[in-house]
Structure formats: C-alpha cells, structure tokens
Design an enzyme around this catalytic site. Structure first.
Site, PDB file in Angstrom:
ATOM      1  CG  LEU A  75      47.458  46.109  18.412  1.00  9.79           C
ATOM      2  CD1 LEU A  75      46.187  45.505  17.827  1.00  9.79           C
ATOM      3  CD2 LEU A  75      48.662  45.796  17.541  1.00  9.79           C
ATOM      4  CG  HIS A  76      50.956  52.427  17.845  1.00  6.59           C
ATOM      5  ND1 HIS A  76      51.024  52.589  16.488  1.00  6.59           N
ATOM      6  CD2 HIS A  76      52.124  51.819  18.207  1.00  6.59           C
ATOM      7  CE1 HIS A  76      52.176  52.133  16.037  1.00  6.59           C
ATOM      8  NE2 HIS A  76      52.868  51.634  17.056  1.00  6.59           N
ATOM      9  CG  ASP A 105      59.773  48.945  12.629  1.00  9.64           C
ATOM     10  OD1 ASP A 105      60.595  49.165  13.517  1.00  9.64           O
ATOM     11  OD2 ASP A 105      58.536  48.943  12.837  1.00  9.64           O
ATOM     12  CG  HIS A 141      50.301  48.336  15.546  1.00 14.99           C
ATOM     13  ND1 HIS A 141      50.607  48.836  16.785  1.00 14.99           N
ATOM     14  CD2 HIS A 141      51.390  47.644  15.140  1.00 14.99           C
ATOM     15  CE1 HIS A 141      51.821  48.461  17.123  1.00 14.99           C
ATOM     16  NE2 HIS A 141      52.327  47.737  16.148  1.00 14.99           N
ATOM     17  CG  MET A 170      56.314  42.006  18.028  1.00 17.66           C
ATOM     18  SD  MET A 170      57.964  41.771  18.683  1.00 17.66           S
ATOM     19  CE  MET A 170      58.441  43.447  19.005  1.00 17.66           C
ATOM     20  CD  GLN A 191      61.091  40.578  16.601  1.00 17.53           C
ATOM     21  OE1 GLN A 191      60.418  39.755  15.984  1.00 17.53           O
ATOM     22  NE2 GLN A 191      60.928  41.889  16.403  1.00 17.53           N
ATOM     23  CD  GLN A 233      60.102  44.504  11.202  1.00 14.94           C
ATOM     24  OE1 GLN A 233      60.580  44.047  12.225  1.00 14.94           O
ATOM     25  NE2 GLN A 233      58.871  44.999  11.152  1.00 14.94           N
ATOM     26  CB  SER A 278      57.406  53.246  18.381  1.00 15.70           C
ATOM     27  OG  SER A 278      58.036  52.180  19.053  1.00 15.70           O
ATOM     28  CB  ILE A 287      57.508  53.184   5.804  1.00 18.64           C
ATOM     29  CG1 ILE A 287      56.966  52.584   4.510  1.00 18.64           C
ATOM     30  CG2 ILE A 287      58.768  53.988   5.497  1.00 18.64           C
ATOM     31  CD1 ILE A 287      56.638  53.601   3.439  1.00 18.64           C
TER      32      ILE A 287
HETATM   33  O1  PAF Z   1      57.517  44.929  13.623  1.00 19.37           O
HETATM   34  C1  PAF Z   1      57.143  44.078  14.466  1.00 19.37           C
HETATM   35  O2  PAF Z   1      56.222  44.289  15.253  1.00 19.37           O
HETATM   36  C2  PAF Z   1      57.871  42.743  14.523  1.00 19.37           C
HETATM   37  O3  PAF Z   1      59.221  42.884  14.240  1.00 19.37           O
HETATM   38  C3  PAF Z   1      57.231  41.669  13.627  1.00 19.37           C
HETATM   39  C4  PAF Z   1      57.295  42.047  12.162  1.00 19.37           C
HETATM   40  C5  PAF Z   1      55.782  41.455  14.031  1.00 19.37           C
HETATM   41  C6  PAF Z   1      57.974  40.332  13.799  1.00 19.37           C
HETATM   42  O4  PAF Z   1      57.960  39.912  15.116  1.00 19.37           O
END
Ligand code: PAF
Length: 283
Positions: free
Chosen positions: A33-34, A152, A37, A30, A61, A155, A187, A150
């Site tokens: 970026l850090h 999340d 990512h 989303m 979401q 998720q 995060s 990991i």
């Molecule tokens: O972890 C995230 O950044 C989001 O939940 C994802 C997987 C890109 C879905 O929108």
C-alpha cells in the site's frame, strides 16, 4: 483493525453491521500500500460507517510471464498503514480460500467490451482475472460502495460496466490519481523502476499532457499526436506500449467531435510496465 482470512468469518461480522443499518465501503487492493491506496481508504471513511480493505495478489489476472511471484508483498507494513487510517477490517485470504476449486476450473466473469484493447491487448486474460476476482470480492463483502483509483482507468471502466451489466448492488466510486513529486503516478510497481530510469519516467505523464494541451488548442490530428507522443517516450529510452486518445466512456478511439476524451498511455522500462492517463472536457 481486525483481520479475516476466511470468507465466512468476514461475512459473519459484516452481516451484523449490515443488519444494524451501517453502510459498508470497500477498497480492494493487491497490497504494497502507498499513499494512493490510503487516499482510497480515507475517501471510503468519509461516506461509509464501516470500511473493509482486501489484500489479495490475484494470480488469475497475471499472465504466465508476468510478475505474480515477484509482486511486492508487504503485509506487516500494510497492516500498520491501514491501522493508522482506522480501517475497520482487512480481508487477507489465501489462494485456496479465494479459489477452492483451483484456478483452471474457476468460473469466470467476462466483460466482452473494452477488455482486449489498450492494456488488454498486451495482457491477454488480464481483465477476465480482474472482473472475476472483483465480482467474487463484491459477493463476499457485499459493500454499498467500492472505491477504485482512476490511475487504472481501463480497469475502472470495465468494473463499472460489469457492475451495470450484472446489476450488482454496489456503487462504484472513482478516486483521483495520486502522484509523486515529479508527476509519476503512484503504483506498487514503481518499486521495480531502477535508479537510472527513475528521473526519466515522468516522460509518460508529460507526453500525455502535451497531447491534452494540443487537443485543447484545436489540433485534432489524433493519430499524429499519438505517434509523436510515442516517439517522445522512446527518445528517453523506453518502449511505448500504446498512447491512445479515446472516448472516455467506451474507450474506443476518439472521434473528432467527442467532447469527453481520455488520453491513455503505457510504456515499458527495463523492469516495469507503467500506465497513466489524463481526461479532458472540450466544452
Ligand atoms: O487494482 C488492483 O489492485 C487489482 O486489479 C484489484 C482491483 C484489487 C483486483 O485484483
């Protein structure tokens, strides 16, 4: 790095790579970026010929009272970082490209297990939004591999289950948690933490670590351990959402004879909701 805003544009270029036998890795994000990512991009580059990243702040979401509108959007610096990592393509769609028929009537992907506990209990509908957008992104990119952090954990477990249940031809790869110097899991939402709270938020990781040590030392009073961890978090002035000792695969409360355990926690600071987890093997 080439940026695509449309499904058709991205598909056309990726078809050429696929037809010439190249392997495609995908990192959905989303944005904002850090280093966590960027580690996913690095990992994707190691095992794929072509790496695609997506940036899409997925309204589906987020709950009504959540942070969709204030979620940090840092497109220019994100592009610079992706360029430095030699990411090949960025998919950066508008809402109308992802949800052309609007959000309300969008077909959904529902994973009926693991989604109404832990983060799903405090964020109703969240995982339905995640599984829906991730399956759309998988259909758009059609990657060989997709890499998720990991951090999340829930998720990741839900996405693995969805991929298995729907026979999606994508290998789900998990990547380790990236942490700040004091242990705080990286995060995008860490930018919400205020200065007074910042030195204390490491308590979440510390509380989970203590549980891990206690279990390894033979203490299997899980409910007691969870309660003590919550008290520790609250003693620093935060509101504990949950601390749960879970079976790693099902995310159900761990049984005393479970060997693979994941300890998950979430807490609220004044303006952020933070999550973390630690996995242990007892064999
Ligand atoms: O972890 C995230 O950044 C989001 O939940 C994802 C997987 C890109 C879905 O929108």
């Amino acid at each position: 790095m080439q940026v695509f805003h449309t499904v058709n544009g991205l598909r056309e270029i990726l078809r050429k790579h696929r037809n010439s036998g190249q392997k495609i890795g995908f990192v959905p994000t989303m944005g904002n970026l850090h280093d966590g990512h960027l580690a996913l991009i690095k990992q994707a580059k190691q095992t794929n010929d072509i790496v695609v990243c997506s940036i899409f702040v997925n309204a589906l979401q987020f709950g009504l009272n959540e942070d969709w509108d204030k979620y940090p959007r840092t497109y220019d610096s994100d592009c610079e970082k992706l360029d430095q990592e030699d990411c090949d393509y960025l998919f950066y769609p508008e809402d109308s490209e992802m949800y052309p028929n609007g959000l309300d009537t969008q077909s959904r992907v529902i994973c009926p297990t693991m989604t109404d506990v832990l983060c799903g209990a405090s964020r109703p509908g969240h995982f339905e939004g995640v599984t829906t957008v991730v399956s759309k992104l998988f259909n758009i990119v059609q990657p060989d591999e997709a890499i998720f952090g990991i951090k999340d954990y829930q998720q990741l477990a839900v996405i693995k289950r969805m991929t298995e249940d729907l026979c999606l031809p994508v290998k789900i790869i998990s990547a380790p948690i990236h942490r700040e110097a004091d242990g705080l899991a990286m995060s995008s939402r860490n930018s919400y933490i205020n200065e007074d709270e910042r030195p204390k938020v490491k308590v979440l990781k510390q509380a989970l670590e203590l549980i891990a040590e206690q279990i390894k030392a033979g203490d299997l009073e899980f409910t007691q351990l969870e309660m003590e961890a919550k008290k520790r978090i609250e003693s620093e002035g935060f509101k504990a959402d949950y601390v749960t000792i879970s079976n790693r695969k099902t995310l159900e409360p761990a049984a005393v004879d479970d060997r693979e355990i994941t300890i998950l926690g979430a807490m609220y600071t004044a303006s952020a909701r933070l999550i973390d987890n630690i996995s242990i093997n007892l064999d």
